[in-house]
Design an enzyme around this catalytic site. Structure first.
Site, PDB file in Angstrom:
ATOM      1  N   ARG A  51      35.634 -44.666  22.155  1.00 30.36           N
ATOM      2  CA  ARG A  51      36.433 -44.016  21.108  1.00 30.36           C
ATOM      3  C   ARG A  51      36.628 -42.526  21.347  1.00 30.36           C
ATOM      4  O   ARG A  51      37.475 -41.909  20.713  1.00 30.36           O
ATOM      5  CB  ARG A  51      35.756 -44.217  19.751  1.00 30.36           C
ATOM      6  CG  ARG A  51      35.806 -45.655  19.253  1.00 30.36           C
ATOM      7  CD  ARG A  51      35.077 -45.804  17.937  1.00 30.36           C
ATOM      8  NE  ARG A  51      33.644 -45.557  18.090  1.00 30.36           N
ATOM      9  CZ  ARG A  51      32.762 -45.691  17.095  1.00 30.36           C
ATOM     10  NH1 ARG A  51      33.176 -46.045  15.892  1.00 30.36           N
ATOM     11  NH2 ARG A  51      31.478 -45.475  17.314  1.00 30.36           N
ATOM     12  N   GLU A  61       4.111 -52.170  26.902  1.00 34.12           N
ATOM     13  CA  GLU A  61       4.727 -50.844  26.894  1.00 34.12           C
ATOM     14  C   GLU A  61       3.795 -49.879  26.185  1.00 34.12           C
ATOM     15  O   GLU A  61       3.125 -50.252  25.212  1.00 34.12           O
ATOM     16  CB  GLU A  61       6.080 -50.880  26.176  1.00 34.12           C
ATOM     17  CG  GLU A  61       7.115 -51.762  26.846  1.00 34.12           C
ATOM     18  CD  GLU A  61       8.429 -51.748  26.089  1.00 34.12           C
ATOM     19  OE1 GLU A  61       9.319 -50.958  26.433  1.00 34.12           O
ATOM     20  OE2 GLU A  61       8.559 -52.537  25.129  1.00 34.12           O
ATOM     21  N   ASP A  77      13.023 -59.801  21.536  1.00 30.34           N
ATOM     22  CA  ASP A  77      13.443 -58.746  22.453  1.00 30.34           C
ATOM     23  C   ASP A  77      12.962 -58.993  23.874  1.00 30.34           C
ATOM     24  O   ASP A  77      13.642 -58.627  24.833  1.00 30.34           O
ATOM     25  CB  ASP A  77      12.911 -57.399  21.946  1.00 30.34           C
ATOM     26  CG  ASP A  77      13.494 -56.211  22.694  1.00 30.34           C
ATOM     27  OD1 ASP A  77      14.701 -56.247  23.015  1.00 30.34           O
ATOM     28  OD2 ASP A  77      12.753 -55.248  22.964  1.00 30.34           O
ATOM     29  N   HIS A  87      12.989 -62.147  29.111  1.00 29.78           N
ATOM     30  CA  HIS A  87      12.220 -61.710  30.283  1.00 29.78           C
ATOM     31  C   HIS A  87      11.043 -62.642  30.602  1.00 29.78           C
ATOM     32  O   HIS A  87      10.893 -63.105  31.733  1.00 29.78           O
ATOM     33  CB  HIS A  87      11.669 -60.297  30.072  1.00 29.78           C
ATOM     34  CG  HIS A  87      12.714 -59.264  29.808  1.00 29.78           C
ATOM     35  ND1 HIS A  87      13.982 -59.329  30.336  1.00 29.78           N
ATOM     36  CD2 HIS A  87      12.690 -58.121  29.079  1.00 29.78           C
ATOM     37  CE1 HIS A  87      14.681 -58.278  29.945  1.00 29.78           C
ATOM     38  NE2 HIS A  87      13.912 -57.540  29.181  1.00 29.78           N
TER      39      HIS A  87
END
Length: 513
Positions: A68, A243, A262, A267
């Site tokens: 945009r 993580e 997620d 994964h």
């Protein structure tokens, strides 16, 4: 000229059997929707430059951005330049940049604006004429999944999605591929109405990592491991993606999604399939997918999900020498949120190779360190010639494939401690990519973008794989939805106590990477 030579990398002069020559994309262009996002800036644009720097893109390659912003071609080129300078893996070379910059274009517009897509069509046609892209273009949808239907519809109406005998059009979709089985099917219906199945590339960037691909080499190129890669010798398998960071500025995306959707759905289940599958006839996409599908169809959840799953939310604590907030205190998070930041699930595989061998999948944020690994833990030896005191410090043998950050393979086994007594203790033997090979591993997105441009799909999950993954996870999510608030765990630790209790019920413990 043989058909194999004609199809190899769209380059009729390259023999795929000659391993000295890299795979180089033929004439083509890449259109990125969502060029203002972090993924495009930190991963996609640098990956395109790194491919060009390695000589793997054609001289006339074109990169077009769609967003945009009120930019012209030069504004967008400056954005690409800044991203490359900050995030590219390979050294900056002015010659490479000048060649790449000549093919950079920008189209301003909204996803729902037909006139913007007409401008994009004109830009693509101009590139075909001026840069020799020959009508070959890939569309990378680095945008929220909710915008996929609108963009696909506009691509179809403008004729941009139409492939011909002499030219191809492909679409690249980033995860998440839906938020459950029903939405994944809806998404596939939308995309399949516009693009042929073999023109749809679903990106799971973990499958582009060198170490993940090396799992296939480790298993099937070596006689050493395959004979013991089964229930006769393996006690269990742990697949971990940990993580050490929190959600950062991703509250809008993460809350309501959670760790399992997620990470586990894509994964970790893909890593499970590569770990557990049978040897494929070849590494072509059809053969590789066939074996992964067999494994995913054989996955079974435990009957009692309360005992064999765990979920948690990180609480405040200390990490990396600084005090950090808990999940419910993060900006943009509802104080009553039940979204998990830690998830662990046991699954079993109902086939002869893996009968009664549990696979434990876990992922979490704000854990002890950043690490992704697949640990194949073997059964204990009977230790018949040894007294129990001599083997008291000996654990299970294990083969650990480290996916990140220090890519490599570790083997843990028992050795005698120096001295007069017969005492056995665990030692490790380590292989690291950085030590064994002089060339650094390419970023996952380099490999995956190149595979898209080559039309080479083995590393991309099929829609059937996506559906089977949701089949595995949906019952877990439905169960958790009835359980209220997740357990709290301290930031910097290794998850909630319920995860340790889950393993203890099976007489096992989690690895501490």
């Amino acid at each position: 000229m043989s058909p194999a030579k004609i199809s190899a990398g769209n380059n009729p002069l390259r023999d795929p059997r000659d391993l000295r020559l890299p795979r180089i994309a033929g004439p083509c262009g890449l259109v990125i929707f969502g060029v203002t996002g972090d993924l495009a800036r930190k991963k996609l644009m640098p990956a395109v430059y790194d491919l060009a720097n390695r000589g793997l893109l054609p001289p006339g390659f074109a990169l077009t951005g769609f967003a945009r912003r009120d930019w012209d071609d030069r504004d967008f080129a400056k954005v690409v330049y800044d991203a490359v300078k900050q995030h590219a893996r390979t050294p900056f070379r002015e010659e490479t940049w000048r060649q790449l910059a000549e093919g950079i274009r920008f189209v301003q517009g909204e996803f729902g604006d037909p006139e913007a897509f007409e401008r994009l069509r004109t830009t693509v046609e101009d590139l075909d004429r001026d840069r020799g892209t020959n009508g070959n273009h890939a569309f990378y949808l680095s945008i929220p999944p909710g915008a996929f239907p609108q963009v696909c519809e506009q691509l179809a109406k403008s004729g941009l999605s139409h492939s011909s005998e002499d030219a191809w059009r492909r679409v690249v979709i980033e995860k998440p591929f839906g938020h459950d089985l029903a939405s994944a099917r809806e998404l596939n219906d939308v995309v399949s109405q516009v693009f042929d199945p073999d023109a749809v590339f679903r990106i799971d960037h973990y499958l582009g990592k060198e170490t993940v691909q090396n799992m296939l080499a480790l298993r099937f190129a070596n006689q050493l491991y395959e004979p013991i890669w089964n229930a006769n010798y393996v006690d269990h398998v742990q697949i971990t993606m940990a993580e050490d960071i929190g959600i950062g500025g991703r509250a809008g995306y993460y809350d309501g999604i959670g760790a399992a959707r997620d990470v586990i759905q894509n994964h970790l289940i893909q890593l499970l399939a590569l770990t557990a599958m049978e040897e494929p006839l070849s590494f072509d996409a059809a053969d590789l997918r066939a074996e992964k599908l067999k494994v995913l169809r054989a996955v079974r959840l435990p009957h009692d999900l309360g005992k064999h799953t765990a979920r948690g939310q990180y609480a405040s604590g200390w990490q990396g020498g600084e005090e950090v907030l808990g999940y419910l205190d993060e900006q943009g998070i509802d104080k009553k949120s039940t979204t998990e930041t830690f998830a662990a699930v046991r699954v079993d595989i109902d086939n002869r190779r893996w009968a009664e061998v549990p696979f434990y999948l876990r992922t979490g944020k704000r854990l002890g360190r950043r690490v992704t690994e697949v640990a194949v833990v073997f059964k204990r030896a009977p230790h018949l010639p040894f007294e129990s005191s001599q083997t008291s410090e000996l654990g299970h043998n294990a083969l650990v494939i480290r996916v990140q950050p220090d890519e490599g393979v570790t083997i843990r086994f028992g050795e005698k401690v120096p001295g007069t007594a017969m005492e056995i203790r665990d030692v490790t033997m380590d292989f690291g990519y950085g030590h064994a090979f002089t060339e650094s591993s390419p970023e996952a997105y380099e490999r995956l973008i190149l595979d898209v441009l080559l039309g080479d799909p083995p590393l991309f999950p099929s829609h059937d794989e996506v559906e089977l993954s949701w089949n595995i996870l949906d019952p877990v999510e439905n169960y958790w939805a009835t359980q209220g608030q997740p357990d709290q765990y301290r930031s910097g630790g290794w998850g909630p106590a319920s995860a340790d209790e889950m393993m203890a019920r099976d007489g096992r413990t989690w690895r501490r990477p």
